[in-house]
Design a protein around this motif. Structure first.
Motif, PDB file in Angstrom:
ATOM      1  N   PRO A  51      14.381  12.776 -29.801  1.00  0.00           N
ATOM      2  CA  PRO A  51      13.851  11.520 -30.357  1.00  0.00           C
ATOM      3  C   PRO A  51      13.178  10.652 -29.304  1.00  0.00           C
ATOM      4  O   PRO A  51      12.189   9.978 -29.594  1.00  0.00           O
ATOM      5  N   ARG A  52      13.690  10.655 -28.086  1.00  0.00           N
ATOM      6  CA  ARG A  52      13.129   9.789 -27.052  1.00  0.00           C
ATOM      7  C   ARG A  52      11.734  10.241 -26.635  1.00  0.00           C
ATOM      8  O   ARG A  52      10.858   9.410 -26.369  1.00  0.00           O
ATOM      9  N   ALA A  53      11.518  11.535 -26.565  1.00  0.00           N
ATOM     10  CA  ALA A  53      10.190  12.029 -26.202  1.00  0.00           C
ATOM     11  C   ALA A  53       9.171  11.705 -27.285  1.00  0.00           C
ATOM     12  O   ALA A  53       8.016  11.382 -26.990  1.00  0.00           O
ATOM     13  N   VAL A  54       9.580  11.789 -28.539  1.00  0.00           N
ATOM     14  CA  VAL A  54       8.675  11.419 -29.638  1.00  0.00           C
ATOM     15  C   VAL A  54       8.279   9.951 -29.534  1.00  0.00           C
ATOM     16  O   VAL A  54       7.118   9.573 -29.733  1.00  0.00           O
ATOM     17  N   LYS A  55       9.240   9.092 -29.201  1.00  0.00           N
ATOM     18  CA  LYS A  55       8.943   7.664 -29.056  1.00  0.00           C
ATOM     19  C   LYS A  55       8.046   7.419 -27.848  1.00  0.00           C
ATOM     20  O   LYS A  55       7.173   6.545 -27.875  1.00  0.00           O
ATOM     21  N   GLY A  56       8.254   8.184 -26.789  1.00  0.00           N
ATOM     22  CA  GLY A  56       7.385   8.062 -25.629  1.00  0.00           C
ATOM     23  C   GLY A  56       5.953   8.451 -25.952  1.00  0.00           C
ATOM     24  O   GLY A  56       4.996   7.794 -25.513  1.00  0.00           O
ATOM     25  N   GLU A  57       5.791   9.500 -26.724  1.00  0.00           N
ATOM     26  CA  GLU A  57       4.452   9.912 -27.148  1.00  0.00           C
ATOM     27  C   GLU A  57       3.794   8.836 -28.005  1.00  0.00           C
ATOM     28  O   GLU A  57       2.597   8.538 -27.843  1.00  0.00           O
ATOM     29  N   ALA A  58       4.566   8.225 -28.904  1.00  0.00           N
ATOM     30  CA  ALA A  58       4.031   7.151 -29.751  1.00  0.00           C
ATOM     31  C   ALA A  58       3.586   5.963 -28.902  1.00  0.00           C
ATOM     32  O   ALA A  58       2.544   5.343 -29.174  1.00  0.00           O
ATOM     33  N   MET A  59       4.350   5.623 -27.866  1.00  0.00           N
ATOM     34  CA  MET A  59       3.989   4.505 -27.005  1.00  0.00           C
ATOM     35  C   MET A  59       2.707   4.792 -26.237  1.00  0.00           C
ATOM     36  O   MET A  59       1.821   3.929 -26.132  1.00  0.00           O
ATOM     37  N   ILE A  60       2.580   6.001 -25.704  1.00  0.00           N
ATOM     38  CA  ILE A  60       1.371   6.369 -24.966  1.00  0.00           C
ATOM     39  C   ILE A  60       0.146   6.283 -25.871  1.00  0.00           C
ATOM     40  O   ILE A  60      -0.905   5.759 -25.479  1.00  0.00           O
ATOM     41  N   ASP A  61       0.264   6.780 -27.085  1.00  0.00           N
ATOM     42  CA  ASP A  61      -0.854   6.720 -28.023  1.00  0.00           C
ATOM     43  C   ASP A  61      -1.202   5.280 -28.386  1.00  0.00           C
ATOM     44  O   ASP A  61      -2.385   4.917 -28.498  1.00  0.00           O
ATOM     45  N   ALA A  62      -0.175   4.439 -28.560  1.00  0.00           N
ATOM     46  CA  ALA A  62      -0.409   3.061 -29.002  1.00  0.00           C
ATOM     47  C   ALA A  62      -1.121   2.235 -27.937  1.00  0.00           C
ATOM     48  O   ALA A  62      -1.927   1.348 -28.272  1.00  0.00           O
ATOM     49  N   PHE A  63      -0.857   2.494 -26.666  1.00  0.00           N
ATOM     50  CA  PHE A  63      -1.438   1.683 -25.602  1.00  0.00           C
ATOM     51  C   PHE A  63      -2.779   2.220 -25.083  1.00  0.00           C
ATOM     52  O   PHE A  63      -3.382   1.596 -24.205  1.00  0.00           O
ATOM     53  N   GLY A 275       0.691  -7.367 -30.758  1.00  0.00           N
ATOM     54  CA  GLY A 275       1.262  -6.535 -31.815  1.00  0.00           C
ATOM     55  C   GLY A 275       1.682  -5.173 -31.307  1.00  0.00           C
ATOM     56  O   GLY A 275       2.759  -4.665 -31.667  1.00  0.00           O
ATOM     57  N   ALA A 276       0.854  -4.565 -30.453  1.00  0.00           N
ATOM     58  CA  ALA A 276       1.207  -3.258 -29.883  1.00  0.00           C
ATOM     59  C   ALA A 276       2.449  -3.372 -29.002  1.00  0.00           C
ATOM     60  O   ALA A 276       3.321  -2.485 -29.021  1.00  0.00           O
ATOM     61  N   MET A 277       2.546  -4.444 -28.257  1.00  0.00           N
ATOM     62  CA  MET A 277       3.736  -4.648 -27.424  1.00  0.00           C
ATOM     63  C   MET A 277       4.980  -4.807 -28.293  1.00  0.00           C
ATOM     64  O   MET A 277       6.026  -4.202 -28.013  1.00  0.00           O
ATOM     65  N   ASN A 278       4.863  -5.609 -29.334  1.00  0.00           N
ATOM     66  CA  ASN A 278       6.002  -5.831 -30.221  1.00  0.00           C
ATOM     67  C   ASN A 278       6.462  -4.536 -30.894  1.00  0.00           C
ATOM     68  O   ASN A 278       7.662  -4.274 -31.022  1.00  0.00           O
ATOM     69  N   ASP A 279       5.503  -3.700 -31.288  1.00  0.00           N
ATOM     70  CA  ASP A 279       5.830  -2.449 -31.987  1.00  0.00           C
ATOM     71  C   ASP A 279       6.427  -1.399 -31.059  1.00  0.00           C
ATOM     72  O   ASP A 279       7.034  -0.436 -31.545  1.00  0.00           O
ATOM     73  N   PHE A 284       9.578   1.904 -25.675  1.00  0.00           N
ATOM     74  CA  PHE A 284       9.694   1.788 -24.221  1.00  0.00           C
ATOM     75  C   PHE A 284      11.154   1.896 -23.787  1.00  0.00           C
ATOM     76  O   PHE A 284      11.471   2.553 -22.780  1.00  0.00           O
ATOM     77  N   ASP A 285      12.047   1.272 -24.536  1.00  0.00           N
ATOM     78  CA  ASP A 285      13.478   1.380 -24.221  1.00  0.00           C
ATOM     79  C   ASP A 285      13.940   2.833 -24.275  1.00  0.00           C
ATOM     80  O   ASP A 285      14.779   3.257 -23.459  1.00  0.00           O
ATOM     81  N   ALA A 286      13.395   3.601 -25.215  1.00  0.00           N
ATOM     82  CA  ALA A 286      13.764   5.013 -25.320  1.00  0.00           C
ATOM     83  C   ALA A 286      13.266   5.794 -24.109  1.00  0.00           C
ATOM     84  O   ALA A 286      13.965   6.679 -23.591  1.00  0.00           O
ATOM     85  N   VAL A 287      12.064   5.472 -23.632  1.00  0.00           N
ATOM     86  CA  VAL A 287      11.527   6.140 -22.441  1.00  0.00           C
ATOM     87  C   VAL A 287      12.380   5.809 -21.219  1.00  0.00           C
ATOM     88  O   VAL A 287      12.692   6.687 -20.407  1.00  0.00           O
ATOM     89  N   VAL A 288      12.769   4.556 -21.083  1.00  0.00           N
ATOM     90  CA  VAL A 288      13.626   4.154 -19.959  1.00  0.00           C
ATOM     91  C   VAL A 288      14.970   4.877 -20.030  1.00  0.00           C
ATOM     92  O   VAL A 288      15.476   5.378 -19.018  1.00  0.00           O
TER      93      VAL A 288
END
Length: 348
Positions: A51-63, A275-279, A284-288
């Motif tokens: 799950p954490r890697a999926v969230k990291g991928e979502a963050m990279i795409d969002a920014f 908005g991107a930061m809020n989402d 980011f917490d998952a990546v950390v």
């Protein structure tokens, strides 16, 4: 017919002795393959990598839209426009050209140094990490990385178990050694072709610089700043400039007018970034958390990510090659068998 006691019978001349069962070949290479495969399967599960890697991928795409040179230059220009508008208001005050009191404009003038400090720091942190972000964006999608552990690991466990059984029966298990070897080559290829070693040096600085920014408290603070700016612009546009023009037609309103012409695209950009930061605070917490999962070993997970693929791959490849080497006693037995079957051996 009686046989003479003590002499061998005819059956003893023509009967063939029972062949000895084959001796087991080396089995420890398959034990090692099984152990490494199990580690590769369990590691992403234990660390919560799926799950954490999926969230990291979502963050990279969002920014991605905010990590370009043009985007950062645009935000800095927007802050410069806001600063010029504030300076314009202060100049009008000093010249005695501001008629009356305007609460929202006054709050903007009072709060903008803090707003500029925080927003400039945020843009600066993004700018400083553009190259780090690019290195991470160029690796295979983060969501696939745990699968690139688990799938080869499952293949290694299966090949190891089946190969162990073949080796126990005295057979070479070439097929299962080949499967393990291919899985090992895949593990070695992931960091070398996927740029994981380059990305490993980029993750920690990016995390360190974004950690103070990507928090719920910081996002709420930025949202509050945005409310202040919106309120000030509304008062500047609806009351302030009109009052100044009536009282002092000669007053210079260049900074305020520039803000009005840039306001719509400016607010759209800032709202999108906030908005991107809020989402992505939770992402980011998952990546950390993923990076900290290996901290008991003395390093962050991203620092060792390439080696987590490379080292098991090398060990498995070495085990498959070592397992193909026959023990010396088996080679000697095979040579003796060939000599016995050869015409020269029979004459001996």
């Amino acid at each position: 017919m009686t046989t003479v006691s003590g002499l061998p019978t005819y059956s003893e001349f023509v009967s063939n002795p029972e062949p000895a069962p084959p001796r087991p070949l080396k089995r420890w290479p398959f034990v090692l393959i099984i152990a490494l495969g199990a580690i590769l399967v369990l590691a992403p599960i234990v660390t919560g990598m799926f799950p954490r890697a999926v969230k990291g991928e979502a963050m990279i795409d969002a920014f991605e839209p905010y990590m370009t040179r043009s985007s950062i230059d645009g935000y800095r220009h927007d802050l410069h426009v806001l600063d010029d508008a504030r300076t314009n208001v202060l100049t009008l005050r000093q010249n005695g050209q501001q008629p009356g009191s305007f609460d929202r404009v006054d709050q903007f003038v009072r709060d903008y140094p803090e707003i500029n400090y925080h927003m400039s720091g945020m843009i600066g942190a993004i700018d400083d990490n553009r190259q780090n972000y690019q290195k991470l964006a160029e690796v295979p999608p983060f969501g696939t990385l745990p699968w690139l552990f688990a799938l080869p690991g499952a293949l290694l466990v299966g090949a190891g178990v089946l190969g162990y059984r073949r080796a126990q029966a005295g057979k070479q298990a070439v097929v299962w050694r080949s499967v393990a070897g291919l899985a090992a080559l895949g593990l070695i290829a992931v960091p070398l072709l996927g740029g994981l070693f380059t990305a490993s040096t980029a993750a920690q600085p990016l995390i360190n610089d974004l950690r103070p920014i990507l928090t719920h408290d910081e996002v709420r603070k930025l949202q509050g700043y945005f409310v202040t700016l919106v309120a000030a612009d509304g008062e500047l546009n609806s009351r302030y400039t009109a009052a100044v023009r009536v009282a002092h037609p000669e007053a210079d309103l260049t900074g305020i007018n520039t803000l009005e012409t840039r306001w719509q695209p400016m607010t759209s950009r800032f709202a999108a970034l906030i908005g991107a930061m809020n989402d992505n605070v939770r992402n980011f917490d998952a990546v950390v958390a993923l990076n900290e999962s290996t901290r008991p070993l003395g390093f962050g997970a991203f620092r060792g990510l390439g080696f987590f693929y490379l080292v098991p791959g090398i060990f498995v490849l070495a085990a498959t090659v070592e397992g193909l080497r026959l023990p010396s006693r088996v080679l000697a037995r095979s040579a003796a068998s060939r000599d016995a079957k050869s015409p020269g051996g029979a004459r001996k």
